[in-house]
Design an enzyme around this catalytic site. Structure first.
Site, PDB file in Angstrom:
ATOM      1  N   LYS A   1       4.408   9.208  18.155  1.00 16.42           N
ATOM      2  CA  LYS A   1       3.092   9.304  18.557  1.00 16.42           C
ATOM      3  C   LYS A   1       2.956   8.537  19.801  1.00 16.42           C
ATOM      4  O   LYS A   1       3.548   7.599  20.213  1.00 16.42           O
ATOM      5  CB  LYS A   1       2.163   8.791  17.493  1.00 16.42           C
ATOM      6  CG  LYS A   1       1.919   9.721  16.194  1.00 16.42           C
ATOM      7  CD  LYS A   1       0.682   8.946  15.485  1.00 16.42           C
ATOM      8  CE  LYS A   1       0.504   9.870  14.345  1.00 16.42           C
ATOM      9  NZ  LYS A   1      -0.854   9.174  13.544  1.00 16.42           N
TER      10      LYS A   1
ATOM     11  N   SER B   1      -4.606  11.435  16.922  1.00 16.08           N
ATOM     12  CA  SER B   1      -3.198  11.501  16.307  1.00 16.08           C
ATOM     13  C   SER B   1      -2.210  12.086  17.258  1.00 16.08           C
ATOM     14  O   SER B   1      -1.388  12.810  16.976  1.00 16.08           O
ATOM     15  CB  SER B   1      -3.279  12.208  14.956  1.00 16.08           C
ATOM     16  OG  SER B   1      -3.985  13.461  15.274  1.00 16.08           O
TER      17      SER B   1
ATOM     18  N   GLN C   1     -12.250   8.197  11.506  1.00 18.80           N
ATOM     19  CA  GLN C   1     -12.252   6.905  11.749  1.00 18.80           C
ATOM     20  C   GLN C   1     -12.864   6.284  12.931  1.00 18.80           C
ATOM     21  O   GLN C   1     -13.083   5.206  13.058  1.00 18.80           O
ATOM     22  CB  GLN C   1     -10.468   6.623  11.955  1.00 18.80           C
ATOM     23  CG  GLN C   1     -10.110   5.214  12.110  1.00 18.80           C
ATOM     24  CD  GLN C   1     -10.487   4.188  10.999  1.00 18.80           C
ATOM     25  OE1 GLN C   1     -10.307   4.611   9.784  1.00 18.80           O
ATOM     26  NE2 GLN C   1     -11.030   3.077  11.147  1.00 18.80           N
TER      27      GLN C   1
ATOM     28  N   MET D   1      -5.513   2.485  18.677  1.00 22.62           N
ATOM     29  CA  MET D   1      -5.547   2.434  16.983  1.00 22.62           C
ATOM     30  C   MET D   1      -4.936   3.381  16.480  1.00 22.62           C
ATOM     31  O   MET D   1      -4.684   3.680  15.458  1.00 22.62           O
ATOM     32  CB  MET D   1      -7.047   2.061  16.806  1.00 22.62           C
ATOM     33  CG  MET D   1      -7.639   1.061  17.296  1.00 22.62           C
ATOM     34  SD  MET D   1      -6.597  -0.710  16.863  1.00 22.62           S
ATOM     35  CE  MET D   1      -6.576  -0.775  15.323  1.00 22.62           C
TER      36      MET D   1
ATOM     37  N   LYS E   1       1.058  -1.227   0.077  1.00 21.42           N
ATOM     38  CA  LYS E   1      -0.001  -0.155  -0.022  1.00 21.42           C
ATOM     39  C   LYS E   1       0.936   1.112   0.049  1.00 21.42           C
ATOM     40  O   LYS E   1       1.834   1.164   0.767  1.00 21.42           O
ATOM     41  CB  LYS E   1      -0.816   0.095   1.211  1.00 21.42           C
ATOM     42  CG  LYS E   1      -1.731   1.285   1.210  1.00 21.42           C
ATOM     43  CD  LYS E   1      -2.754   1.354   2.406  1.00 21.42           C
ATOM     44  CE  LYS E   1      -2.272   1.789   3.832  1.00 21.42           C
ATOM     45  NZ  LYS E   1      -3.138   1.966   4.619  1.00 21.42           N
TER      46      LYS E   1
ATOM     47  N   ARG F   1     -10.233  -1.760   7.142  1.00 23.20           N
ATOM     48  CA  ARG F   1      -9.408  -2.831   7.962  1.00 23.20           C
ATOM     49  C   ARG F   1      -8.939  -2.222   9.196  1.00 23.20           C
ATOM     50  O   ARG F   1      -8.786  -3.131  10.174  1.00 23.20           O
ATOM     51  CB  ARG F   1      -8.147  -2.958   7.022  1.00 23.20           C
ATOM     52  CG  ARG F   1      -7.257  -1.983   6.629  1.00 23.20           C
ATOM     53  CD  ARG F   1      -6.142  -1.686   7.665  1.00 23.20           C
ATOM     54  NE  ARG F   1      -4.893  -1.305   7.093  1.00 23.20           N
ATOM     55  CZ  ARG F   1      -4.063  -0.520   7.983  1.00 23.20           C
ATOM     56  NH1 ARG F   1      -4.373  -0.050   9.098  1.00 23.20           N
ATOM     57  NH2 ARG F   1      -3.030  -0.159   7.344  1.00 23.20           N
TER      58      ARG F   1
ATOM     59  N   ASP G   1       0.908   5.228  15.041  1.00 23.47           N
ATOM     60  CA  ASP G   1       1.578   4.203  13.944  1.00 23.47           C
ATOM     61  C   ASP G   1       2.608   4.915  13.343  1.00 23.47           C
ATOM     62  O   ASP G   1       3.001   4.583  12.320  1.00 23.47           O
ATOM     63  CB  ASP G   1       0.274   4.198  12.876  1.00 23.47           C
ATOM     64  CG  ASP G   1      -0.010   5.340  12.263  1.00 23.47           C
ATOM     65  OD1 ASP G   1       0.494   6.373  12.900  1.00 23.47           O
ATOM     66  OD2 ASP G   1      -0.758   5.368  11.178  1.00 23.47           O
TER      67      ASP G   1
ATOM     68  N   ASN H   1     -13.266  13.588  23.347  1.00 22.79           N
ATOM     69  CA  ASN H   1     -12.347  13.913  22.404  1.00 22.79           C
ATOM     70  C   ASN H   1     -11.993  15.346  22.766  1.00 22.79           C
ATOM     71  O   ASN H   1     -12.565  16.098  23.522  1.00 22.79           O
ATOM     72  CB  ASN H   1     -13.138  14.324  21.277  1.00 22.79           C
ATOM     73  CG  ASN H   1     -12.464  14.509  20.036  1.00 22.79           C
ATOM     74  OD1 ASN H   1     -11.821  13.596  19.490  1.00 22.79           O
ATOM     75  ND2 ASN H   1     -12.677  15.619  19.193  1.00 22.79           N
TER      76      ASN H   1
END
Length: 321
Positions: free
Chosen positions: A226, A199, A139, A219, A67, A111, A222, A160
């Site tokens: 982070k 993020s 997301q 999740m 990807k 995914r 990445d 949030n």
């Protein structure tokens, strides 16, 4: 070579199909039948963008590819398109010829949601009733929809950075016929399952925000630097991941490893639980944590599934290449 454009993905790939593809590839990874290639992820020095490649090979599914894509933080404000942009390329593992090019934006969202959903299926308490969300962006809605299918949840709570975005979570809760409540971070102790999808580069969820017996799906982390979760929380939890190498280098575990709260050998691939070679949760008081870093094999698995569906339905565009 087949092309499946982004515009056709929504009519082809379901949450159920994405879940099945991701669960199978996690199992193949844990059994040694599939492996990911090293990730390339770079700041390109233009539009503040991060761009990179994730790839791998699944011997069990005979899926080879990569990807290509990344994060363009100015897209939504400047151009009215989502910030994450990607395309999946599949190759014939027997010959190396290009096999398919597939729009990767919706597939990435599906995914990623499927990965946390797989972790909830295999690690959350069976009697989990309250799900908590940390993050309420694009997301997060995919995450919540997928997660709600794994247990008989009775309530959704959420926090949030920007409270004005919390209606995104309330919308999904309402679709499922569930009440929604905005909470302070301390209020997340009510949750039996927590999904963090931000993020952030600073820890948001702390150990005292989480009750015994909670399953946490991390999740958002990445990339090097982070962080969503306080390192002390990883020290209290039984930690699982999609791939250990990514977890300790670009995932949530990177900070716990650096501070020596956690060792690489303390982290287990969730595929081992799927395969039955690891027991997973062993008590109702145990805190389980899934570090979802996002592996290339997830993308290839859902892309291969969507190509098969597109060919079967006559929606794939075939070109000479």
């Amino acid at each position: 070579m087949f092309i499946v454009p982004e515009r056709d993905i929504a009519d082809l790939m379901t949450r159920e199909a994405a879940f099945d593809a991701v669960e199978k590839v996690f199992a193949a990874m844990a059994s040694g039948d599939a492996y990911n290639f090293p990730v390339v992820r770079e700041a390109i020095g233009h539009e503040d963008a991060l761009y990179g490649f994730k790839g791998g090979f699944d011997r069990a599914g005979l899926t080879l590819g990569l990807k290509a894509g990344g994060y363009w933080p100015n897209n939504l404000e400047k151009r009215g398109i989502i910030n994450h942009q990607s395309t999946v390329f599949l190759f014939d593992p027997d010959t190396g010829k290009a096999k398919a090019m597939v729009g990767g934006n919706l597939l990435t969202a599906l995914r990623t949601a499927a990965a946390s959903s797989v972790s909830i299926k295999h690690l959350a308490r069976k009697d989990a009733k309250v799900i908590g969300m940390v993050g309420a962006g694009h997301q997060a809605k995919f995450q919540l929809r997928a997660a709600l299918e794994q247990r008989e949840f009775e309530k959704v709570i959420g926090w949030n950075f920007h409270p004005e975005m919390l209606p995104n979570l309330e919308e999904v809760a309402s679709e499922a016929g569930l009440p929604f409540e905005a909470v302070a971070l301390e209020g997340l102790t009510e949750a039996d399952v927590i999904i963090s999808i931000t993020s952030s580069f600073d820890a948001i969820l702390h150990a005292d925000h989480v009750a015994p017996g909670t399953h946490i799906a991390c999740m958002g982390t990445d990339t090097k630097g982070k962080q969503e979760i306080e390192t002390a929380l990883l020290g209290k939890a039984t930690v699982f991941t999609d791939e250990v190498a990514q977890s300790i280098s670009i995932g949530e575990a990177q900070h716990a490893i650096e501070s020596q709260i956690l060792r690489a050998e303390d982290i287990t691939q969730v595929g081992a639980v799927i395969n039955g070679t690891h027991p997973g949760r062993t008590s109702d008081d145990e805190i389980t944590l899934f570090d979802g870093t996002g592996v290339g094999l997830q993308d290839l698995a859902v892309a291969a599934a969507v190509v098969d569906l597109a060919v079967a339905k006559g929606l794939a565009i075939e070109v000479d290449f």
